[in-house]
Every structure is written in C-alpha cells, then in structure tokens.
Design a protein around this motif. Structure first.
Motif, mmCIF file in Angstrom:
data_model
loop_
_atom_site.group_PDB
_atom_site.id
_atom_site.type_symbol
_atom_site.label_atom_id
_atom_site.label_comp_id
_atom_site.label_asym_id
_atom_site.label_seq_id
_atom_site.Cartn_x
_atom_site.Cartn_y
_atom_site.Cartn_z
ATOM 1 N N LEU A 187 11.412 -0.260 -5.843
ATOM 2 C CA LEU A 187 10.895 0.009 -4.502
ATOM 3 C C LEU A 187 9.372 0.000 -4.430
ATOM 4 O O LEU A 187 8.813 0.173 -3.344
ATOM 5 N N ALA A 188 8.721 -0.194 -5.540
ATOM 6 C CA ALA A 188 7.259 -0.346 -5.590
ATOM 7 C C ALA A 188 6.960 -1.416 -6.635
ATOM 8 O O ALA A 188 6.477 -1.117 -7.729
ATOM 9 N N ASP A 213 2.442 7.311 -8.339
ATOM 10 C CA ASP A 213 3.820 7.698 -8.630
ATOM 11 C C ASP A 213 4.671 7.477 -7.384
ATOM 12 O O ASP A 213 4.191 7.616 -6.245
ATOM 13 N N LEU A 214 5.922 7.143 -7.609
ATOM 14 C CA LEU A 214 6.912 7.118 -6.537
ATOM 15 C C LEU A 214 7.993 8.121 -6.931
ATOM 16 O O LEU A 214 8.739 7.903 -7.885
ATOM 17 N N GLY A 215 8.002 9.249 -6.229
ATOM 18 C CA GLY A 215 8.846 10.351 -6.661
ATOM 19 C C GLY A 215 8.375 10.828 -8.022
ATOM 20 O O GLY A 215 7.193 11.096 -8.240
ATOM 21 N N MET A 245 0.847 -1.183 0.000
ATOM 22 C CA MET A 245 0.000 0.000 0.000
ATOM 23 C C MET A 245 0.891 1.245 0.000
ATOM 24 O O MET A 245 1.934 1.273 0.664
ATOM 25 N N TYR A 246 0.453 2.299 -0.718
ATOM 26 C CA TYR A 246 1.232 3.530 -0.856
ATOM 27 C C TYR A 246 0.317 4.723 -0.602
ATOM 28 O O TYR A 246 -0.748 4.836 -1.213
ATOM 29 N N LEU A 247 0.735 5.628 0.302
ATOM 30 C CA LEU A 247 -0.090 6.743 0.753
ATOM 31 C C LEU A 247 0.655 8.063 0.579
ATOM 32 O O LEU A 247 1.888 8.099 0.563
ATOM 33 N N ASP A 248 -0.140 9.151 0.547
ATOM 34 C CA ASP A 248 0.448 10.492 0.528
ATOM 35 C C ASP A 248 0.267 11.205 1.867
ATOM 36 O O ASP A 248 0.324 12.432 1.941
ATOM 37 N N ARG A 253 1.008 1.326 10.144
ATOM 38 C CA ARG A 253 2.086 0.372 10.413
ATOM 39 C C ARG A 253 2.225 0.087 11.903
ATOM 40 O O ARG A 253 2.426 -1.066 12.317
ATOM 41 N N GLU A 254 2.129 1.126 12.740
ATOM 42 C CA GLU A 254 2.438 0.972 14.161
ATOM 43 C C GLU A 254 1.239 0.520 14.987
ATOM 44 O O GLU A 254 1.354 -0.384 15.818
ATOM 45 N N LEU A 255 0.081 1.142 14.785
ATOM 46 C CA LEU A 255 -1.101 0.763 15.547
ATOM 47 C C LEU A 255 -1.710 -0.538 15.037
ATOM 48 O O LEU A 255 -2.334 -1.279 15.798
ATOM 49 N N ALA A 256 -1.544 -0.797 13.753
ATOM 50 C CA ALA A 256 -2.111 -2.011 13.155
ATOM 51 C C ALA A 256 -0.987 -2.779 12.460
ATOM 52 O O ALA A 256 0.107 -2.914 13.011
ATOM 53 N N ALA A 257 -1.231 -3.279 11.259
ATOM 54 C CA ALA A 257 -0.211 -4.065 10.549
ATOM 55 C C ALA A 257 -0.287 -3.816 9.049
ATOM 56 O O ALA A 257 0.146 -4.664 8.270
ATOM 57 N N TYR A 258 -0.818 -2.673 8.655
ATOM 58 C CA TYR A 258 -0.991 -2.401 7.234
ATOM 59 C C TYR A 258 0.372 -2.175 6.575
ATOM 60 O O TYR A 258 1.201 -1.420 7.092
ATOM 61 N N PRO A 259 0.627 -2.806 5.412
ATOM 62 C CA PRO A 259 1.934 -2.688 4.746
ATOM 63 C C PRO A 259 2.067 -1.379 3.976
ATOM 64 O O PRO A 259 2.130 -1.349 2.744
ATOM 65 N N LYS A 260 2.136 -0.278 4.722
ATOM 66 C CA LYS A 260 2.052 1.047 4.109
ATOM 67 C C LYS A 260 3.432 1.673 3.928
ATOM 68 O O LYS A 260 4.297 1.570 4.797
ATOM 69 N N SER A 261 3.595 2.332 2.776
ATOM 70 C CA SER A 261 4.770 3.127 2.472
ATOM 71 C C SER A 261 4.308 4.447 1.869
ATOM 72 O O SER A 261 3.155 4.573 1.441
ATOM 73 N N MET A 262 5.219 5.403 1.797
ATOM 74 C CA MET A 262 4.881 6.692 1.221
ATOM 75 C C MET A 262 4.921 6.629 -0.304
ATOM 76 O O MET A 262 5.777 5.961 -0.898
#
Length: 248
Positions: free
Chosen positions: A210-211, A134-136, A96-99, A108-117
């Motif tokens: 990386l994605a 987009d990534l960058g 998962m990718y978020l802005d 990531r910390e409170l749950a376990a979602y595989p999140k990245s920026m």
C-alpha cells in the motif's frame, strides 16, 4: 440551511468541514531531499503521458511543516520524479504520505496532490539528519544525511524547490467511471530560502503493497539537500484532459 448556502461550501461535514478554504502559508518548512537513480523501465511504468522522462531519477523527500497556517505542524514524505512537459522541465508528484488528515483531505480535494495517510518523521540524531516513513507498524523508508556538512548555494536550493510541479486530478463519478481525469500544474510562490546544506546520504526503501515506494528501487545516490524555507503553494490549473473526446 438554504440551498444557496450549501452551494458556497467547499468541504464536508457541512457544519464542521475537514479543512478551511483559505490558502496556507508555510514558515520554516524543512526539507530532506535525496535524489537517486532508479530503474528506467520501472519509472516509465508509473509516469503518465504526456509527461516525458529524460533521466531515470527520483527525488525522495521528507518535509516537516513547522508552521503551517490552517493546519499547524505536520510532516509529509513521498517521491517526486523529474519530467518534461513539452518544452518545460518540472517534477511529477508520484505519491505522498502525511500524518495530518486535514492536510491530506485538502490536498486531494482542493488541489490534486496524491496524498495518503502515513507516519513520516524528520529529526537530527547522532550527527545525522534522519527521515523515516512508516505505514502503521511497518517501516517503508529510512533516509539519512550528514547533518549540515556543507553549505548549499541558495540559488541551487531555490532551483530545487521552485520547479513546476505536475500531478493527476482523478475524481470518480457515481457510475464508477472517472468524472474528472486531468493533469494539473502548480508552482511554489513567495519562496524564501532561509538555510541550505548538502552532504553524504543514504536511502533504504522497504516493500509495502500500500506504499510501493520500493517499486522505484535505489540504484545510486546522486545528491542530497537539507533546506529550510518560507513559501506559499500557488493554485493549480489543468494542462491536459484525459477524458476529452471520450465522454459519453
């Protein structure tokens, strides 16, 4: 600050935590979902046991959080894989990718979602619903769907959104070894389907180290949906401990 007060905190920085502790309510959460058939061997390489794959399917999703308490509007994109855990059918969250940094850190910390920026977007343009990631400066995914071509039955939309969801919780210890390594389960609650459509769709995935969404290549588009909801995410619970019997 007294030690007892420190022990009650859930996030750092201690006096300005990255996210609040309260549960989030999503209103007007907008989905673009494209289910596609992929390579079975590639799918088996990324889905962790004891989850099982029945069909080589992937759901690419882009979600626009128009009103998210605690965080404000943000957008999220990623890949979800239909799986079976014992007798239960559900979905495995692959990446998962978020802005939004706050939503990424909390997920990531409170749950376990595989999140990245990342930089996802969802918008209407020239008669199509368009989703991008987009990534960058690099394009990772482009999804398009005919805008509101045909109504989708609300019960089908509910079944698509409200399935049990599985994800990995991995927390390293100070020795560089896993301190927590669990498979966790959750399910959306308090779900209201407000609008739902289906129509023709296309999906392009582009190589990025990386994605690596393109590691699950698009072989055939199976279905597409555009759904608007109100919902709440339920707390997670562990269903499998990968370290059980292996702790030293």
């Amino acid at each position: 600050m007294k030690a007892a007060d420190v022990a009650r905190r859930l996030a750092t920085p201690l006096t300005a935590p990255a996210y609040p502790a309260s549960r989030t309510r999503f209103r007007d959460r907008e989905y673009l979902n494209i289910v596609y058939r992929t390579d079975p061997d590639a799918l088996r390489a990324v889905v962790p046991e004891p989850l099982e794959i029945e069909e080589p399917l992937v759901r690419f999703e882009i979600m626009r959080m128009n009103q998210a308490s605690n965080y404000g509007p943000y957008t999220e994109a990623g890949q979800v894989i239909p799986v079976r855990f014992g007798a239960e059918r559900g979905e495995y969250l692959h990446q998962m990718y978020l802005d939004s940094f706050a939503a990424t850190a909390a997920g990531r910390e409170l749950a376990a979602y595989p999140k990245s920026m990342g930089s996802p977007a969802l918008f209407a343009e020239h008669g199509a619903l368009v989703g991008t990631l987009d990534l960058g400066s690099q394009r990772v995914a482009t999804a398009t769907m005919g805008y509101q071509h045909r109504p989708l039955d609300f019960e089908r939309a509910r079944a698509e959104i409200a399935v049990p969801t599985y994800m990995l919780k991995i927390v390293p210890g100070y020795d560089g070894k896993p301190r927590i390594c669990e498979l966790a389960r959750t399910q959306i609650t308090d779900l209201t389907i407000k609008d739902a459509w289906t129509g023709p769709a296309r999906l392009q995935l582009f190589e990025h180290v990386l994605a690596p969404l393109a590691d699950l290549p698009v072989r055939e588009i199976v279905s597409a949906s555009h759904i608007i909801t109100d919902l709440t995410l339920a707390p997670l619970r562990p269903v499998h401990d990968y370290l059980e019997g292996n702790r030293s």
